[in-house]
Structures are given as structure tokens and as C-alpha cells.
Design a protein around this motif. Sequence first.
Motif, PDB file in Angstrom:
ATOM      1  N   LEU A 346       0.793  -1.145  -0.051  1.00  9.04           N
ATOM      2  CA  LEU A 346       0.071   0.036  -0.077  1.00  9.04           C
ATOM      3  C   LEU A 346       0.911   1.114  -0.033  1.00  9.04           C
ATOM      4  CD1 LEU A 346      -3.024   0.708   0.226  1.00  9.04           C
ATOM      5  CD2 LEU A 346      -2.837   0.872   2.500  1.00  9.04           C
ATOM      6  N   ALA A 347       2.076   1.273   0.774  1.00  9.73           N
ATOM      7  CA  ALA A 347       2.871   2.144   0.618  1.00  9.73           C
ATOM      8  C   ALA A 347       3.514   2.505  -0.728  1.00  9.73           C
ATOM      9  CB  ALA A 347       3.849   2.172   1.930  1.00  9.73           C
ATOM     10  N   PHE A 348       3.800   1.644  -1.376  1.00 11.98           N
ATOM     11  CA  PHE A 348       4.484   1.595  -2.782  1.00 11.98           C
ATOM     12  C   PHE A 348       3.347   2.393  -3.722  1.00 11.98           C
ATOM     13  CE2 PHE A 348       4.704  -0.270  -6.833  1.00 11.98           C
ATOM     14  CZ  PHE A 348       5.733  -0.039  -7.207  1.00 11.98           C
ATOM     15  N   VAL A 349       2.220   1.887  -3.508  1.00  6.40           N
ATOM     16  CA  VAL A 349       1.204   2.429  -4.203  1.00  6.40           C
ATOM     17  C   VAL A 349       0.941   4.036  -4.114  1.00  6.40           C
ATOM     18  CG1 VAL A 349      -1.290   2.362  -5.037  1.00  6.40           C
ATOM     19  CG2 VAL A 349      -0.024   0.335  -4.775  1.00  6.40           C
ATOM     20  N   GLY A 350       0.995   4.124  -2.657  1.00  5.24           N
ATOM     21  CA  GLY A 350       0.735   5.403  -2.366  1.00  5.24           C
ATOM     22  C   GLY A 350       1.748   6.373  -2.911  1.00  5.24           C
ATOM     23  N   ILE A 351       3.463   5.850  -2.581  1.00  5.60           N
ATOM     24  CA  ILE A 351       4.546   6.743  -3.015  1.00  5.60           C
ATOM     25  C   ILE A 351       4.120   6.900  -4.626  1.00  5.60           C
ATOM     26  CG2 ILE A 351       6.914   6.563  -3.285  1.00  5.60           C
ATOM     27  CD1 ILE A 351       6.747   5.122  -0.535  1.00  5.60           C
ATOM     28  N   SER A 352       3.734   6.105  -5.295  1.00  3.61           N
ATOM     29  CA  SER A 352       3.832   6.232  -6.929  1.00  3.61           C
ATOM     30  C   SER A 352       2.947   7.274  -6.955  1.00  3.61           C
ATOM     31  CB  SER A 352       3.524   4.625  -7.613  1.00  3.61           C
ATOM     32  OG  SER A 352       4.651   3.793  -7.202  1.00  3.61           O
ATOM     33  N   VAL A 353       1.655   7.059  -6.655  1.00  2.96           N
ATOM     34  CA  VAL A 353       0.536   7.958  -6.872  1.00  2.96           C
ATOM     35  C   VAL A 353       0.948   9.405  -6.376  1.00  2.96           C
ATOM     36  CG1 VAL A 353      -1.845   8.361  -6.366  1.00  2.96           C
ATOM     37  CG2 VAL A 353      -1.205   6.088  -6.719  1.00  2.96           C
ATOM     38  N   ALA A 354       1.527   9.414  -5.286  1.00  2.00           N
ATOM     39  CA  ALA A 354       1.876  10.870  -4.919  1.00  2.00           C
ATOM     40  C   ALA A 354       2.900  11.335  -5.609  1.00  2.00           C
ATOM     41  CB  ALA A 354       2.649  10.676  -3.311  1.00  2.00           C
ATOM     42  N   THR A 355       3.792  10.497  -6.335  1.00  2.65           N
ATOM     43  CA  THR A 355       5.015  11.030  -7.010  1.00  2.65           C
ATOM     44  C   THR A 355       4.544  11.594  -8.392  1.00  2.65           C
ATOM     45  OG1 THR A 355       6.559   9.552  -5.911  1.00  2.65           O
ATOM     46  CG2 THR A 355       7.211  10.595  -7.969  1.00  2.65           C
ATOM     47  N   ILE A 356       3.390  10.896  -8.816  1.00  2.00           N
ATOM     48  CA  ILE A 356       2.903  11.234 -10.234  1.00  2.00           C
ATOM     49  C   ILE A 356       1.927  12.443 -10.321  1.00  2.00           C
ATOM     50  CG2 ILE A 356       1.513  10.429 -12.182  1.00  2.00           C
ATOM     51  CD1 ILE A 356       2.627   7.572 -11.469  1.00  2.00           C
ATOM     52  N   ALA A 358       1.807  14.638  -7.328  1.00  2.00           N
ATOM     53  CA  ALA A 358       2.576  15.969  -7.078  1.00  2.00           C
ATOM     54  C   ALA A 358       3.595  16.704  -7.968  1.00  2.00           C
ATOM     55  CB  ALA A 358       3.121  15.657  -5.831  1.00  2.00           C
ATOM     56  N   PRO A 359       3.361  17.929  -8.187  1.00  2.00           N
ATOM     57  CA  PRO A 359       4.374  18.448  -9.223  1.00  2.00           C
ATOM     58  C   PRO A 359       5.879  18.741  -8.604  1.00  2.00           C
ATOM     59  CG  PRO A 359       3.025  20.208  -7.972  1.00  2.00           C
ATOM     60  CD  PRO A 359       2.657  18.861  -7.829  1.00  2.00           C
ATOM     61  N   ARG A 360       6.774  18.656  -9.405  1.00  2.00           N
ATOM     62  CA  ARG A 360       8.280  18.567  -8.933  1.00  2.00           C
ATOM     63  C   ARG A 360       8.441  17.982  -7.831  1.00  2.00           C
ATOM     64  NH1 ARG A 360       9.403  24.977  -8.823  1.00  2.00           N
ATOM     65  NH2 ARG A 360      11.493  24.255  -8.768  1.00  2.00           N
ATOM     66  N   LEU A 361       7.974  16.871  -7.362  1.00  3.88           N
ATOM     67  CA  LEU A 361       8.566  15.807  -6.463  1.00  3.88           C
ATOM     68  C   LEU A 361       8.359  16.562  -5.050  1.00  3.88           C
ATOM     69  CD1 LEU A 361      11.675  14.214  -7.811  1.00  3.88           C
ATOM     70  CD2 LEU A 361       9.544  13.155  -7.596  1.00  3.88           C
ATOM     71  N   CYS A 417      10.978   3.503  -3.705  1.00  2.00           N
ATOM     72  CA  CYS A 417      11.025   4.852  -4.849  1.00  2.00           C
ATOM     73  C   CYS A 417      11.317   4.849  -5.976  1.00  2.00           C
ATOM     74  CB  CYS A 417      12.314   5.728  -3.908  1.00  2.00           C
ATOM     75  SG  CYS A 417      11.999   6.062  -2.522  1.00  2.00           S
ATOM     76  N   LEU A 418      10.723   3.578  -6.735  1.00  2.00           N
ATOM     77  CA  LEU A 418      11.044   3.324  -8.098  1.00  2.00           C
ATOM     78  C   LEU A 418      10.506   4.526  -8.981  1.00  2.00           C
ATOM     79  CD1 LEU A 418      12.247   1.292 -10.309  1.00  2.00           C
ATOM     80  CD2 LEU A 418       9.681   0.361 -10.192  1.00  2.00           C
ATOM     81  N   ILE A 419       9.309   4.884  -8.810  1.00  2.00           N
ATOM     82  CA  ILE A 419       8.657   6.085  -9.569  1.00  2.00           C
ATOM     83  C   ILE A 419       9.501   7.430  -9.229  1.00  2.00           C
ATOM     84  CG2 ILE A 419       6.576   7.187 -10.070  1.00  2.00           C
ATOM     85  CD1 ILE A 419       6.583   4.379 -11.086  1.00  2.00           C
ATOM     86  N   PRO A 420       9.685   7.765  -7.938  1.00  2.00           N
ATOM     87  CA  PRO A 420      10.476   8.862  -7.763  1.00  2.00           C
ATOM     88  C   PRO A 420      11.797   8.991  -8.308  1.00  2.00           C
ATOM     89  CG  PRO A 420       9.428   8.215  -5.545  1.00  2.00           C
ATOM     90  CD  PRO A 420       9.131   7.107  -6.659  1.00  2.00           C
ATOM     91  N   LEU A 421      12.406   7.954  -8.390  1.00  2.00           N
ATOM     92  CA  LEU A 421      13.825   7.695  -9.072  1.00  2.00           C
ATOM     93  C   LEU A 421      13.700   7.808 -10.651  1.00  2.00           C
ATOM     94  CD1 LEU A 421      15.537   4.629  -7.037  1.00  2.00           C
ATOM     95  CD2 LEU A 421      16.151   7.064  -7.234  1.00  2.00           C
ATOM     96  N   LEU A 422      12.624   7.158 -11.256  1.00  2.00           N
ATOM     97  CA  LEU A 422      12.481   7.256 -12.526  1.00  2.00           C
ATOM     98  C   LEU A 422      12.099   8.813 -13.043  1.00  2.00           C
ATOM     99  CD1 LEU A 422      10.258   4.185 -13.476  1.00  2.00           C
ATOM    100  CD2 LEU A 422      12.767   4.543 -13.954  1.00  2.00           C
ATOM    101  N   ARG A 429      18.403  15.663  -9.799  1.00  2.00           N
ATOM    102  CA  ARG A 429      18.061  15.235  -8.613  1.00  2.00           C
ATOM    103  C   ARG A 429      18.300  13.808  -8.268  1.00  2.00           C
ATOM    104  NH1 ARG A 429      12.509  17.926  -6.984  1.00  2.00           N
ATOM    105  NH2 ARG A 429      12.900  17.386  -4.798  1.00  2.00           N
ATOM    106  N   VAL A 430      18.388  13.048  -9.248  1.00  2.00           N
ATOM    107  CA  VAL A 430      18.746  11.576  -8.982  1.00  2.00           C
ATOM    108  C   VAL A 430      19.946  11.228  -8.010  1.00  2.00           C
ATOM    109  CG1 VAL A 430      19.875  11.052 -11.241  1.00  2.00           C
ATOM    110  CG2 VAL A 430      18.336   9.303 -10.027  1.00  2.00           C
TER     111      VAL A 430
END
Length: 516
Positions: A346-356, A358-361, A417-422, A429-430
Motif C-alpha cells: 500500500l505504501a508503494f502504491v501511495g508513493i507512486s501515486v503521490a509522485t505522479i 504532486a508537481p516537482r516531487l 522509490c522506483l517511480i520517484p527515481l524514474l 536530482r537523482v
Amino acid sequence: MIARLSAIVRADFLLRFRRVSTAVVFLLLGAFAYVWLPPASSGRTLIQMNGHRAIYNSGAVGLGTASLGMMFVGLFGYYFISNTVRRDLHTRCGVIIASTPMRSLEYLTGKFLGNVVFLVTFLGGFMLVSLAMQVVRAEATLEPLVFLRQYLLLTPSIITLVSAVAVLFESIPRLAGKFGDVLYFFLYLGLFGLVVSNEATGGRVPWTRYLDFTGFGFMIHQLQHTLHTNEVSIGSSTFDPSLPVIIFPGLSMTRDWLAPRIAATFLPLALLPVAALFFHRFDPVKAGTGAGKTNRRWLGKLQNLIKPIARPFTALLSAPARGRSFFFAIWRDAALTFTILPVTLLAFVGISVATISAPRLSALPVIVAVVAVIISDVATRDVRAGTLPNLYAFPRLRENFVAWKFASAFFLSVILCLIPLLISSLTARVPSLLSGIFFLAATSTLLGVLTRNSKTFIVAFLSFWYLVVNDKGTSPLLDFAGFNRVATMQTAFLYTLLGSVALVCAHFTHRLRLAR
């Protein structure tokens, strides 16, 4: 009843002070007293007001060190004492206690008093070290009663609050783990911010003084009225040597603060009946150690809902790890987290959705905090579960335990953090994010190996995280994961180096432990 309470307090006191970690923390706190009181020749001082240096008399030294002590108790004390009920649960002593006529409130009161005695003893020792530091600096006559008064005015309320909250959270199963650890941190910061902001604006809301458990509201108000300025710095601060020194007589109780300070000291006692109401009395089902625990706890219910989805996801992650190599062992341990704690999915899904979304990480600070809490027990969960001897039977895992756990925590962090890293790979920032993940995985492994407790890393990380977030980009070297978009390549290199040093220290600590 008094005899039973005394027995509980004595047992807790002896158990805590027989630990090496207690001695280490006390020595570190004593070292802080030395740093907190730098010699005037260094260009730094304990209390500075508009560039003036406060002479090292008992009032100034007592106030400065008492403020450090109450900050230490408020921010870190909870994590030292919030395992006393759990220890009785795990050692099965609680089963014996539950079979006696001792009432739950009586038992919890004993635990509360044990916490108070431990923290008072700790602060008392720190006060003696600080007294010695005043003698070493030798700038004014030692006045022990003035010194003691600073501690009595500032620290009792935070001691009772921390002791009572620790008992309350341990009595409620859903607050006895990581969730409670994180919740307490933000509870403390909320109370701190409430009273400090009120006093900084002139005390417009008088009732908040009754919630001044931290003592900082009283201290700020008294400094404003004693020194008649808002420009006061406590700690190792620079000063202007060309300006004359000032003499600070110390804090004194005033009539308008008498009732609030008494109330702030005794209000936390109201938490003990609440704790007794929720106390499991070592019932394995209520305490979360029995077979029915997942049906009675909201987190267990949530995990049961996620398991049907988490299992295929875990199987997919584990698919590449079919061999017997060390790399496959690392990968399997990282994937194991999704099995042990399905809410990680659930955290993985939430992190991915929040990254996509939210603007500019912009959600990166919260994302990194979630990841840090999840990986905090990767290095300690085998100790807690009692499976460490079994793991040591596998080839190379015993000798390379640190490398195994670090790599597991690092790979798990990368997956989360796969989506934030991508997304950050499209920007500069990577490197900062990768070095930040590396640093977190390394420090969580080091503190896990040193203390065998995930609480140490959680409180250390949250304190550092709070500092970085509130820095707002002023110091690029603090921007360890690119939160404030000011991190440079030097920043990334620094935290990679610090993480590497942490791994070396963890490896040698583990080897020394094996050699015993």
C-alpha cells in the motif's frame, strides 16, 4: 501496595542501569555538556543576548544545561523507556504478574514511577556533570541551589509527560509499535510548537500555558521579561567579544506561572487511568501475540485485505531469486518485507501515486520518511523474531550479515522509490535521492546492529528529517535527499561517504560481537 510498587520500580531501575547502552548514552550526554559550555576563548558561549555573552554563573549554566536536558528527555527519553511493558510481555514475566491480585492500574503506576525514577536519575547525573563544568570554566562562584532551581522549574513536567505517554502507548497494542513511535515524535513537536508560538507572540492564548509540558514556553516568557529582549540564543553560539558581559541570575517562579507549571506537571497523571482501561493485562489475544491478533487489530484487518494482492506481488519480486547465491539471498530478504508487512505494498502504491500527482516531487519529504520507517527494522527483525541463530547456519550469511541487511534495506528502498527515481532521472536530482537512500539504508543497518532496536534509527532519522525540512534550503549540505532542491554533487558525495563509514562501523561491530 507500596511494597509492590517499590518492587516494580527497583526491578526496572536495575534492568535499565545494567545495560551498556545506558552508560553510553549518559557519557554522550555528559560530552554534550562539555560542548554546550565552550570556553570564552573559543569565540562561542552558552547564552548570548544581542551579541553580549552571559557569564558562566550558576543561573546561566543551570538554565542552559537544563534546557538541553529537558529537550533530550522530551525528544529521546520516550524511546529509551517505552519498552518496559513489552519486556514483561516477551520475557513471559507478565503472565506471572497477570495471575496475581495486582490490579492493572497498580502495575501501570509502578511502571510510570519506574520511568520517572530512571529519567530523574539520568537528569540528576547530567546536572552533576554540568555543575562540574561550571567549576572547570571558573568564571563565577558555584551556587548549587540556584543551579537546582533551574532544573526544578523546567524539567518535572516533561518527565511526567514522557513517563505517562510511554505507559499509555504501551498499553494500547496499536500504539506500541512503529506507529506509536512516529506519533509521539509529532505529538512532542506539536506541543512544543503550540506553546513556543504562543509565547513568542506575547502569550495571547493563556490556557496554552497549562499545556506547556516541554517547559520551553515558561523559559521563553521568563527570558523575555528578565533580559527584556527577544534576541536570546542558548547553546554554543558566537558573541561579540568587544561588548561587555551580562550577568543572568537564572529563572524564578512568578505568580502568573505557578498554576500552569503545577498543572503541566500533574496533568499527565490522568493518562494512567486511560492506560488501565486499554491495558491488555498480558492477554495474548489482546496484546497481539496470540493466534487471533490479526482479527482484533485494525492493522491486522488491513493487512488481511492486502494479502491476496501482496502475495502475487511478492511472488513476482521473488521470481528472479531462484538460485543460492548471496545476491539472491539479498533479493529474497528485501521481498520478504512485503510478506511480513503487506501494508508495504500500500505504501508503494501511495508513493507512486503521490509522485505522479504532486508537481516537482513536492511530496519527497513525506515519501522518504515513509521509506525510512519501513526499512527501520530490516536489520533488527530477525533478532526480535528469534530467528538469528537459524540464519547464521546458512553459508556466508553469518559473516556477511551487515552487507546482507544493508543491501536488503537498499533494494527495498529502491523498489519503494522506483517511480520517484524514474521521474528524478529526468532531472539532476537523482544523485541526491540515490545517495539519500544509500545513507538511510546504511545508518539504519548501523543503528540496528549496534542497538538491536529499530527505535534508535526512527528517532535519529525523524530528528534529522525535521531539521532538514525546516532548513528550507538554507544549507545545501543538509539536503541529503534533494528535499529542498539545493543539493549539489558535493552533498551527494558527503552522504555516500557517511553511509560508507556507517557500513564499515557496522561490519566491525558485528565481527567483534561474533568473536566474543
